[in-house]
Scaffold this motif. Structure first.
Motif, PDB file in Angstrom:
ATOM      1  N   GLU A   2      -4.344  11.373  -0.863  1.00  0.00           N
ATOM      2  CA  GLU A   2      -3.322  11.182   0.164  1.00  0.00           C
ATOM      3  C   GLU A   2      -3.614   9.883   0.900  1.00  0.00           C
ATOM      4  OE1 GLU A   2      -0.683  13.257   1.225  1.00  0.00           O
ATOM      5  OE2 GLU A   2      -1.037  14.461  -0.565  1.00  0.00           O
ATOM      6  N   THR A   3      -2.565   9.233   1.371  1.00  0.00           N
ATOM      7  CA  THR A   3      -2.729   8.027   2.171  1.00  0.00           C
ATOM      8  C   THR A   3      -3.457   8.384   3.461  1.00  0.00           C
ATOM      9  OG1 THR A   3      -0.662   7.173   1.271  1.00  0.00           O
ATOM     10  CG2 THR A   3      -1.480   6.138   3.282  1.00  0.00           C
ATOM     11  N   LYS A   4      -4.465   7.603   3.794  1.00  0.00           N
ATOM     12  CA  LYS A   4      -5.210   7.849   5.027  1.00  0.00           C
ATOM     13  C   LYS A   4      -4.294   7.632   6.220  1.00  0.00           C
ATOM     14  CE  LYS A   4      -9.633   6.596   3.084  1.00  0.00           C
ATOM     15  NZ  LYS A   4     -10.709   5.627   3.055  1.00  0.00           N
ATOM     16  N   GLU A   5      -4.527   8.409   7.253  1.00  0.00           N
ATOM     17  CA  GLU A   5      -3.699   8.375   8.464  1.00  0.00           C
ATOM     18  C   GLU A   5      -3.529   6.959   9.006  1.00  0.00           C
ATOM     19  OE1 GLU A   5      -1.195   9.937  11.168  1.00  0.00           O
ATOM     20  OE2 GLU A   5      -2.241  11.208   9.721  1.00  0.00           O
ATOM     21  N   GLU A   6      -4.601   6.190   9.004  1.00  0.00           N
ATOM     22  CA  GLU A   6      -4.527   4.839   9.575  1.00  0.00           C
ATOM     23  C   GLU A   6      -3.699   3.865   8.733  1.00  0.00           C
ATOM     24  OE1 GLU A   6      -8.618   4.977   7.431  1.00  0.00           O
ATOM     25  OE2 GLU A   6      -7.496   6.333   8.722  1.00  0.00           O
ATOM     26  N   ASN A   7      -3.363   4.243   7.496  1.00  0.00           N
ATOM     27  CA  ASN A   7      -2.566   3.368   6.625  1.00  0.00           C
ATOM     28  C   ASN A   7      -1.103   3.783   6.496  1.00  0.00           C
ATOM     29  OD1 ASN A   7      -4.740   1.655   5.953  1.00  0.00           O
ATOM     30  ND2 ASN A   7      -5.428   3.079   4.387  1.00  0.00           N
ATOM     31  N   ILE A   8      -0.741   4.929   7.019  1.00  0.00           N
ATOM     32  CA  ILE A   8       0.621   5.447   6.819  1.00  0.00           C
ATOM     33  C   ILE A   8       1.680   4.489   7.340  1.00  0.00           C
ATOM     34  CG2 ILE A   8       2.239   7.260   7.518  1.00  0.00           C
ATOM     35  CD1 ILE A   8      -0.004   9.274   7.063  1.00  0.00           C
ATOM     36  N   SER A   9       1.507   3.946   8.503  1.00  0.00           N
ATOM     37  CA  SER A   9       2.481   3.021   9.071  1.00  0.00           C
ATOM     38  C   SER A   9       2.656   1.791   8.181  1.00  0.00           C
ATOM     39  CB  SER A   9       2.033   2.635  10.476  1.00  0.00           C
ATOM     40  OG  SER A   9       2.577   1.452  10.906  1.00  0.00           O
ATOM     41  N   SER A  10       1.558   1.233   7.690  1.00  0.00           N
ATOM     42  CA  SER A  10       1.620   0.062   6.815  1.00  0.00           C
ATOM     43  C   SER A  10       2.256   0.398   5.464  1.00  0.00           C
ATOM     44  CB  SER A  10       0.228  -0.514   6.584  1.00  0.00           C
ATOM     45  OG  SER A  10      -0.317  -0.990   7.783  1.00  0.00           O
ATOM     46  N   VAL A  11       1.956   1.568   4.936  1.00  0.00           N
ATOM     47  CA  VAL A  11       2.548   1.982   3.665  1.00  0.00           C
ATOM     48  C   VAL A  11       4.058   2.136   3.805  1.00  0.00           C
ATOM     49  CG1 VAL A  11       2.679   3.863   1.977  1.00  0.00           C
ATOM     50  CG2 VAL A  11       0.461   2.996   2.717  1.00  0.00           C
ATOM     51  N   LYS A  12       4.494   2.723   4.911  1.00  0.00           N
ATOM     52  CA  LYS A  12       5.939   2.853   5.156  1.00  0.00           C
ATOM     53  C   LYS A  12       6.590   1.483   5.250  1.00  0.00           C
ATOM     54  CE  LYS A  12       5.946   7.405   7.309  1.00  0.00           C
ATOM     55  NZ  LYS A  12       6.203   8.180   8.518  1.00  0.00           N
ATOM     56  N   GLU A  13       5.917   0.537   5.896  1.00  0.00           N
ATOM     57  CA  GLU A  13       6.441  -0.829   5.981  1.00  0.00           C
ATOM     58  C   GLU A  13       6.519  -1.457   4.593  1.00  0.00           C
ATOM     59  OE1 GLU A  13       5.371  -5.178   7.919  1.00  0.00           O
ATOM     60  OE2 GLU A  13       4.272  -3.422   8.631  1.00  0.00           O
ATOM     61  N   ALA A  14       5.517  -1.222   3.759  1.00  0.00           N
ATOM     62  CA  ALA A  14       5.523  -1.747   2.393  1.00  0.00           C
ATOM     63  C   ALA A  14       6.681  -1.159   1.587  1.00  0.00           C
ATOM     64  CB  ALA A  14       4.188  -1.455   1.706  1.00  0.00           C
ATOM     65  N   ILE A  15       6.915   0.142   1.742  1.00  0.00           N
ATOM     66  CA  ILE A  15       8.031   0.795   1.046  1.00  0.00           C
ATOM     67  C   ILE A  15       9.348   0.139   1.443  1.00  0.00           C
ATOM     68  CG2 ILE A  15       9.385   2.928   0.889  1.00  0.00           C
ATOM     69  CD1 ILE A  15       6.688   4.452   1.151  1.00  0.00           C
ATOM     70  N   GLU A  16       9.535  -0.072   2.736  1.00  0.00           N
ATOM     71  CA  GLU A  16      10.774  -0.667   3.231  1.00  0.00           C
ATOM     72  C   GLU A  16      10.909  -2.139   2.844  1.00  0.00           C
ATOM     73  OE1 GLU A  16      10.821   0.057   7.441  1.00  0.00           O
ATOM     74  OE2 GLU A  16      10.849   2.234   7.165  1.00  0.00           O
ATOM     75  N   SER A  17       9.794  -2.829   2.669  1.00  0.00           N
ATOM     76  CA  SER A  17       9.809  -4.269   2.395  1.00  0.00           C
ATOM     77  C   SER A  17       9.912  -4.598   0.910  1.00  0.00           C
ATOM     78  CB  SER A  17       8.540  -4.916   2.941  1.00  0.00           C
ATOM     79  OG  SER A  17       8.475  -4.739   4.348  1.00  0.00           O
ATOM     80  N   CYS A  18       9.629  -3.655   0.040  1.00  0.00           N
ATOM     81  CA  CYS A  18       9.651  -3.918  -1.403  1.00  0.00           C
ATOM     82  C   CYS A  18      11.070  -4.308  -1.838  1.00  0.00           C
ATOM     83  CB  CYS A  18       9.176  -2.701  -2.175  1.00  0.00           C
ATOM     84  SG  CYS A  18       9.186  -2.964  -3.968  1.00  0.00           S
ATOM     85  N   PRO A  19      11.252  -5.514  -2.383  1.00  0.00           N
ATOM     86  CA  PRO A  19      12.592  -5.981  -2.738  1.00  0.00           C
ATOM     87  C   PRO A  19      13.254  -5.227  -3.888  1.00  0.00           C
ATOM     88  CG  PRO A  19      10.968  -7.545  -3.508  1.00  0.00           C
ATOM     89  CD  PRO A  19      10.236  -6.516  -2.678  1.00  0.00           C
ATOM     90  N   THR A  20      12.459  -4.521  -4.689  1.00  0.00           N
ATOM     91  CA  THR A  20      13.018  -3.797  -5.827  1.00  0.00           C
ATOM     92  C   THR A  20      12.900  -2.280  -5.683  1.00  0.00           C
ATOM     93  OG1 THR A  20      10.941  -3.918  -7.054  1.00  0.00           O
ATOM     94  CG2 THR A  20      12.550  -5.707  -7.413  1.00  0.00           C
ATOM     95  N   ASN A  21      12.452  -1.821  -4.511  1.00  0.00           N
ATOM     96  CA  ASN A  21      12.257  -0.393  -4.266  1.00  0.00           C
ATOM     97  C   ASN A  21      11.330   0.249  -5.304  1.00  0.00           C
ATOM     98  OD1 ASN A  21      14.018  -0.273  -1.982  1.00  0.00           O
ATOM     99  ND2 ASN A  21      15.727  -0.414  -3.403  1.00  0.00           N
ATOM    100  N   ALA A  22      10.289  -0.495  -5.683  1.00  0.00           N
ATOM    101  CA  ALA A  22       9.352  -0.015  -6.702  1.00  0.00           C
ATOM    102  C   ALA A  22       8.320   0.966  -6.158  1.00  0.00           C
ATOM    103  CB  ALA A  22       8.632  -1.199  -7.352  1.00  0.00           C
ATOM    104  N   ILE A  23       8.136   0.975  -4.845  1.00  0.00           N
ATOM    105  CA  ILE A  23       7.158   1.889  -4.232  1.00  0.00           C
ATOM    106  C   ILE A  23       7.877   3.179  -3.865  1.00  0.00           C
ATOM    107  CG2 ILE A  23       5.470   2.233  -2.398  1.00  0.00           C
ATOM    108  CD1 ILE A  23       5.499  -0.851  -2.065  1.00  0.00           C
ATOM    109  N   ILE A  24       7.376   4.271  -4.398  1.00  0.00           N
ATOM    110  CA  ILE A  24       8.016   5.555  -4.161  1.00  0.00           C
ATOM    111  C   ILE A  24       7.037   6.523  -3.530  1.00  0.00           C
ATOM    112  CG2 ILE A  24       9.789   5.370  -5.938  1.00  0.00           C
ATOM    113  CD1 ILE A  24       7.941   6.988  -7.769  1.00  0.00           C
ATOM    114  N   GLN A  25       7.545   7.343  -2.652  1.00  0.00           N
ATOM    115  CA  GLN A  25       6.745   8.403  -2.044  1.00  0.00           C
ATOM    116  C   GLN A  25       6.828   9.611  -2.955  1.00  0.00           C
ATOM    117  OE1 GLN A  25       7.618   9.126   2.057  1.00  0.00           O
ATOM    118  NE2 GLN A  25       6.328  10.930   2.150  1.00  0.00           N
ATOM    119  N   ILE A  26       5.655  10.173  -3.299  1.00  0.00           N
ATOM    120  CA  ILE A  26       5.640  11.329  -4.201  1.00  0.00           C
ATOM    121  C   ILE A  26       5.023  12.526  -3.508  1.00  0.00           C
ATOM    122  CG2 ILE A  26       5.639  10.049  -6.362  1.00  0.00           C
ATOM    123  CD1 ILE A  26       2.607  10.306  -6.420  1.00  0.00           C
TER     124      ILE A  26
END
Length: 64
Positions: A40-64
């Motif tokens: 699981e994504t560590k608590e301290e990285n969740i905000s950054s991971v969400k930003e990465a998901i939103e910033s990906c130009p091809t929507n290649a990052i998916i939450q599973i």
């Protein structure tokens, strides 16, 4: 929260790595991947991971 990178959609722009290098890395082919996709994504990285998901130009990052 767990995430993955769809290699078929990834264009290797590196935005995700720039935003959260604790979670994302580039492979030898220049495509992004999740460093430890078994955990699981560590608590301290969740905000950054969400930003990465939103910033990906091809929507290649998916939450599973």
């Amino acid at each position: 929260m767990k995430v993955d990178v769809n290699k078929e959609l990834c264009i290797g722009c590196g935005i995700c790595v720039n935003i959260c290098e604790d979670v994302f890395q580039m492979d030898d082919e220049g495509l992004a991947f999740v460093k430890d996709d078994r955990e699981e994504t560590k608590e301290e990285n969740i905000s950054s991971v969400k930003e990465a998901i939103e910033s990906c130009p091809t929507n290649a990052i998916i939450q599973i």
